[in-house]
Motif scaffolding. Structure first.
Motif, PDB file in Angstrom:
ATOM      1  N   PHE A 143       0.842  -1.202   0.000  1.00 54.58           N
ATOM      2  CA  PHE A 143       0.000   0.000   0.000  1.00 54.58           C
ATOM      3  C   PHE A 143       0.874   1.248   0.000  1.00 54.58           C
ATOM      4  CE2 PHE A 143      -2.262   3.415   2.239  1.00 54.58           C
ATOM      5  CZ  PHE A 143      -3.359   3.542   1.403  1.00 54.58           C
ATOM      6  N   SER A 144       0.515   2.198  -0.829  1.00 52.45           N
ATOM      7  CA  SER A 144       1.227   3.467  -0.906  1.00 52.45           C
ATOM      8  C   SER A 144       0.357   4.574  -0.327  1.00 52.45           C
ATOM      9  CB  SER A 144       1.588   3.792  -2.355  1.00 52.45           C
ATOM     10  OG  SER A 144       2.145   5.082  -2.457  1.00 52.45           O
ATOM     11  N   TRP A 145       0.910   5.357   0.554  1.00 49.20           N
ATOM     12  CA  TRP A 145       0.164   6.444   1.191  1.00 49.20           C
ATOM     13  C   TRP A 145       0.191   7.720   0.354  1.00 49.20           C
ATOM     14  CZ3 TRP A 145      -2.875   5.745   5.343  1.00 49.20           C
ATOM     15  CH2 TRP A 145      -2.673   4.594   6.118  1.00 49.20           C
ATOM     16  N   GLY A 146       0.829   7.689  -0.778  1.00 49.83           N
ATOM     17  CA  GLY A 146       0.907   8.881  -1.617  1.00 49.83           C
ATOM     18  C   GLY A 146       2.293   9.015  -2.221  1.00 49.83           C
ATOM     19  N   ALA A 147       2.439  10.002  -3.118  1.00 45.56           N
ATOM     20  CA  ALA A 147       3.709  10.215  -3.833  1.00 45.56           C
ATOM     21  C   ALA A 147       4.197   8.907  -4.442  1.00 45.56           C
ATOM     22  CB  ALA A 147       4.757  10.814  -2.897  1.00 45.56           C
ATOM     23  N   THR A 148       3.269   8.140  -4.978  1.00 40.99           N
ATOM     24  CA  THR A 148       3.595   6.813  -5.501  1.00 40.99           C
ATOM     25  C   THR A 148       4.573   6.886  -6.670  1.00 40.99           C
ATOM     26  OG1 THR A 148       1.368   6.120  -4.843  1.00 40.99           O
ATOM     27  CG2 THR A 148       2.567   4.641  -6.294  1.00 40.99           C
ATOM     28  N   GLU A 149       4.492   7.945  -7.475  1.00 38.39           N
ATOM     29  CA  GLU A 149       5.331   8.055  -8.671  1.00 38.39           C
ATOM     30  C   GLU A 149       6.825   8.093  -8.362  1.00 38.39           C
ATOM     31  OE1 GLU A 149       2.856  10.165  -7.844  1.00 38.39           O
ATOM     32  OE2 GLU A 149       1.789  10.914  -9.613  1.00 38.39           O
ATOM     33  N   VAL A 150       7.190   8.524  -7.138  1.00 34.97           N
ATOM     34  CA  VAL A 150       8.620   8.671  -6.836  1.00 34.97           C
ATOM     35  C   VAL A 150       9.231   7.393  -6.278  1.00 34.97           C
ATOM     36  CG1 VAL A 150       8.267  11.124  -6.369  1.00 34.97           C
ATOM     37  CG2 VAL A 150       8.318   9.519  -4.456  1.00 34.97           C
ATOM     38  N   LYS A 151       8.448   6.355  -6.085  1.00 35.07           N
ATOM     39  CA  LYS A 151       8.958   5.158  -5.400  1.00 35.07           C
ATOM     40  C   LYS A 151       9.839   4.255  -6.256  1.00 35.07           C
ATOM     41  CE  LYS A 151       5.631   5.346  -1.733  1.00 35.07           C
ATOM     42  NZ  LYS A 151       4.568   4.706  -0.931  1.00 35.07           N
ATOM     43  N   PRO A 152       9.557   4.062  -7.542  1.00 33.52           N
ATOM     44  CA  PRO A 152      10.504   3.273  -8.340  1.00 33.52           C
ATOM     45  C   PRO A 152      11.757   4.112  -8.653  1.00 33.52           C
ATOM     46  CG  PRO A 152       8.290   3.255  -9.298  1.00 33.52           C
ATOM     47  CD  PRO A 152       8.331   4.363  -8.313  1.00 33.52           C
ATOM     48  N   PRO A 153      12.934   3.513  -8.708  1.00 35.51           N
ATOM     49  CA  PRO A 153      13.188   2.083  -8.492  1.00 35.51           C
ATOM     50  C   PRO A 153      13.654   1.742  -7.084  1.00 35.51           C
ATOM     51  CG  PRO A 153      15.110   3.096  -9.483  1.00 35.51           C
ATOM     52  CD  PRO A 153      14.100   4.204  -9.284  1.00 35.51           C
ATOM     53  N   MET A 154      13.829   2.741  -6.209  1.00 35.78           N
ATOM     54  CA  MET A 154      14.430   2.477  -4.907  1.00 35.78           C
ATOM     55  C   MET A 154      13.473   1.797  -3.932  1.00 35.78           C
ATOM     56  SD  MET A 154      16.745   5.903  -4.273  1.00 35.78           S
ATOM     57  CE  MET A 154      17.313   5.247  -2.691  1.00 35.78           C
ATOM     58  N   LEU A 155      12.189   2.250  -3.901  1.00 31.61           N
ATOM     59  CA  LEU A 155      11.248   1.748  -2.909  1.00 31.61           C
ATOM     60  C   LEU A 155      10.275   0.722  -3.476  1.00 31.61           C
ATOM     61  CD1 LEU A 155      10.445   5.131  -1.120  1.00 31.61           C
ATOM     62  CD2 LEU A 155      12.160   3.408  -0.492  1.00 31.61           C
ATOM     63  N   ALA A 156      10.224   0.617  -4.782  1.00 31.55           N
ATOM     64  CA  ALA A 156       9.357  -0.358  -5.447  1.00 31.55           C
ATOM     65  C   ALA A 156       9.887  -0.577  -6.858  1.00 31.55           C
ATOM     66  CB  ALA A 156       7.914   0.135  -5.491  1.00 31.55           C
ATOM     67  N   ASP A 157       9.569  -1.728  -7.413  1.00 33.42           N
ATOM     68  CA  ASP A 157      10.002  -2.023  -8.773  1.00 33.42           C
ATOM     69  C   ASP A 157       9.048  -1.443  -9.819  1.00 33.42           C
ATOM     70  OD1 ASP A 157      12.330  -3.870  -8.223  1.00 33.42           O
ATOM     71  OD2 ASP A 157      10.736  -4.883  -7.107  1.00 33.42           O
ATOM     72  N   ALA A 158       7.777  -1.321  -9.438  1.00 28.54           N
ATOM     73  CA  ALA A 158       6.750  -0.788 -10.339  1.00 28.54           C
ATOM     74  C   ALA A 158       5.625  -0.226  -9.497  1.00 28.54           C
ATOM     75  CB  ALA A 158       6.234  -1.889 -11.267  1.00 28.54           C
ATOM     76  N   ILE A 159       4.745   0.522 -10.153  1.00 23.33           N
ATOM     77  CA  ILE A 159       3.587   1.072  -9.446  1.00 23.33           C
ATOM     78  C   ILE A 159       2.322   0.849 -10.273  1.00 23.33           C
ATOM     79  CG2 ILE A 159       4.959   2.841  -8.280  1.00 23.33           C
ATOM     80  CD1 ILE A 159       3.762   4.898 -10.276  1.00 23.33           C
ATOM     81  N   VAL A 160       1.199   0.828  -9.591  1.00 19.91           N
ATOM     82  CA  VAL A 160      -0.102   0.929 -10.246  1.00 19.91           C
ATOM     83  C   VAL A 160      -0.699   2.232  -9.753  1.00 19.91           C
ATOM     84  CG1 VAL A 160      -2.432  -0.019 -10.417  1.00 19.91           C
ATOM     85  CG2 VAL A 160      -0.453  -1.547 -10.557  1.00 19.91           C
ATOM     86  N   GLU A 161      -0.854   3.180 -10.667  1.00 16.71           N
ATOM     87  CA  GLU A 161      -1.233   4.542 -10.293  1.00 16.71           C
ATOM     88  C   GLU A 161      -2.298   5.072 -11.235  1.00 16.71           C
ATOM     89  OE1 GLU A 161      -1.265   6.241  -7.935  1.00 16.71           O
ATOM     90  OE2 GLU A 161      -0.435   8.246  -8.032  1.00 16.71           O
ATOM     91  N   VAL A 162      -3.106   5.997 -10.726  1.00 10.66           N
ATOM     92  CA  VAL A 162      -4.163   6.599 -11.535  1.00 10.66           C
ATOM     93  C   VAL A 162      -3.611   7.786 -12.304  1.00 10.66           C
ATOM     94  CG1 VAL A 162      -4.982   8.170  -9.708  1.00 10.66           C
ATOM     95  CG2 VAL A 162      -6.570   7.382 -11.487  1.00 10.66           C
ATOM     96  N   THR A 163      -4.080   7.941 -13.552  1.00 12.57           N
ATOM     97  CA  THR A 163      -3.619   9.054 -14.372  1.00 12.57           C
ATOM     98  C   THR A 163      -4.724   9.528 -15.304  1.00 12.57           C
ATOM     99  OG1 THR A 163      -1.916   9.791 -15.942  1.00 12.57           O
ATOM    100  CG2 THR A 163      -2.672   7.512 -16.151  1.00 12.57           C
ATOM    101  N   GLU A 164      -4.728  10.824 -15.566  1.00 15.39           N
ATOM    102  CA  GLU A 164      -5.617  11.396 -16.577  1.00 15.39           C
ATOM    103  C   GLU A 164      -4.868  11.588 -17.893  1.00 15.39           C
ATOM    104  OE1 GLU A 164      -8.310  14.696 -15.692  1.00 15.39           O
ATOM    105  OE2 GLU A 164      -7.893  14.403 -13.550  1.00 15.39           O
ATOM    106  N   THR A 165      -3.678  12.144 -17.792  1.00 14.12           N
ATOM    107  CA  THR A 165      -2.921  12.502 -18.992  1.00 14.12           C
ATOM    108  C   THR A 165      -1.596  11.755 -19.117  1.00 14.12           C
ATOM    109  OG1 THR A 165      -1.755  14.308 -17.879  1.00 14.12           O
ATOM    110  CG2 THR A 165      -3.911  14.818 -18.861  1.00 14.12           C
ATOM    111  N   GLY A 166      -1.108  11.188 -18.020  1.00 14.09           N
ATOM    112  CA  GLY A 166       0.195  10.529 -18.031  1.00 14.09           C
ATOM    113  C   GLY A 166       1.360  11.471 -17.821  1.00 14.09           C
ATOM    114  N   SER A 167       1.104  12.774 -17.699  1.00 15.66           N
ATOM    115  CA  SER A 167       2.186  13.761 -17.614  1.00 15.66           C
ATOM    116  C   SER A 167       3.004  13.616 -16.332  1.00 15.66           C
ATOM    117  CB  SER A 167       1.623  15.176 -17.722  1.00 15.66           C
ATOM    118  OG  SER A 167       0.678  15.421 -16.696  1.00 15.66           O
ATOM    119  N   SER A 168       2.352  13.306 -15.213  1.00 18.73           N
ATOM    120  CA  SER A 168       3.085  13.146 -13.951  1.00 18.73           C
ATOM    121  C   SER A 168       4.003  11.935 -13.992  1.00 18.73           C
ATOM    122  CB  SER A 168       2.100  13.017 -12.785  1.00 18.73           C
ATOM    123  OG  SER A 168       2.787  12.866 -11.559  1.00 18.73           O
ATOM    124  N   LEU A 169       3.535  10.871 -14.638  1.00 22.88           N
ATOM    125  CA  LEU A 169       4.371   9.677 -14.771  1.00 22.88           C
ATOM    126  C   LEU A 169       5.603   9.977 -15.627  1.00 22.88           C
ATOM    127  CD1 LEU A 169       1.546   7.034 -15.351  1.00 22.88           C
ATOM    128  CD2 LEU A 169       2.855   7.384 -13.251  1.00 22.88           C
TER     129      LEU A 169
END
Length: 291
Positions: A143-169
């Motif tokens: 479970f990620s409490w937030g700021a999920t995009e910054v976790k790979p590659p140090m804190l996770a290998d991949a993420i499942v995240e919600v996006t509208e445009t993909g710009s944050s990813l």
């Protein structure tokens, strides 16, 4: 005691868009930023701000009669609530959002199966587990409490995240390798509320007006005058929800035409209408379209 419908308004990223939608539908909601109980100019509705992630739980438990939340959080909860209508809007757009599987852009991962034994960070834990289980891939979902995009590659290998445009990813050097699910906002209600005749009528009223406001967003009204001799040519140009309304003017040689069309086609249609003999062409915005 007067009848009251307890309605959940999503707090957070959807809050402003939801309040704006209600305004277009005919209700003014006033949230002052400190209270979780915003006021509304309808004595039959009592509003409460609830996180979208928790909305299904409180509707299911009977704390709320109805509420607005993403269908993703309803699926994630596994609770038995009823979807009354879909309302495709999000924080930034009028499109569905996507929960995507994303990995570092320089990694060798190209598909879900490449993540065997890896760590996946997400808020959508149960849905994520089901997604990988269906593919027969063993992963550790955290479970990620937030700021999920910054976790790979140090804190996770991949993420499942919600996006509208993909710009944050993209800004965080991630690439999308699959879509786990699409989601849009739903008006949900408890079975108990829908079994109550008064509450069902009130919920249906809200659904109709919200749906009408959503449907009107991408459309415009068009009215013009045309000589009867040119009417057939003008009507041949017009796409419409139904047959355009044609009304006789005081001059028997002229009629007025009213119709609704998609806003994005108006720029092409209006010059063609003029060329076909239309005159006094007026485009106007719509508040609600109820089909």
């Amino acid at each position: 005691m007067a009848n009251k419908l307890r309605l959940g308004i999503p707090k957070g990223s959807l809050q402003d868009a939801t309040i704006a939608l209600f305004k277009r539908a005919g209700w003014n909601i006033y949230a002052d930023g400190r209270s979780y109980f915003p006021s509304i100019d309808d004595s039959e509705i009592e509003c409460m701000l609830i996180r979208a992630q928790e909305m299904a739980r409180y509707v299911d438990h009977g704390v709320l009669d109805a509420g607005l939340t993403g269908i993703d959080w309803v699926v994630e909860s596994g609770l038995d609530v009823e979807s009354v209508t879909t309302l495709t809007y999000a924080k930034q757009s009028r499109r569905k959002v996507r929960w995507v599987l994303a990995v570092p852009e320089l990694s060798s991962y190209e598909k879900a199966e490449d993540l065997e034994g890896k760590i996946i960070a997400t808020e959508l834990v149960e849905t994520c587990k089901r997604y990988f289980a269906a593919k027969g891939v063993n992963v550790k979902v955290e479970f990620s409490w937030g700021a999920t995009e910054v976790k790979p590659p140090m804190l996770a290998d991949a993420i499942v995240e919600v996006t509208e445009t993909g710009s944050s990813l993209k800004a965080n050097h991630l690439k999308i390798i699959d879509t786990v699910m699409e989601s849009e906002t739903h008006l949900i209600a408890s079975k108990a509320a829908l079994a109550d005749a008064w509450k069902r009528q009130k919920i249906d009223q809200i659904a109709t007006m919200l749906r009408g406001a959503i449907d009107a967003q991408a459309q415009v009204g068009l009215m013009l005058n045309v000589k009867r001799a040119n009417l057939e040519a003008v009507l041949a140009v017009l796409p419409a929800l139904n047959s355009p309304t044609v009304s006789q003017l005081s001059d028997s040689e002229w009629v007025a035409v009213n119709t609704i069309l998609e806003e994005h086609v108006a720029r092409d249609v209006i010059p063609r209408l003029k060329a076909a003999g239309g005159a006094g062409i007026v485009e106007y915005p719509l508040n609600k379209v109820v089909l």
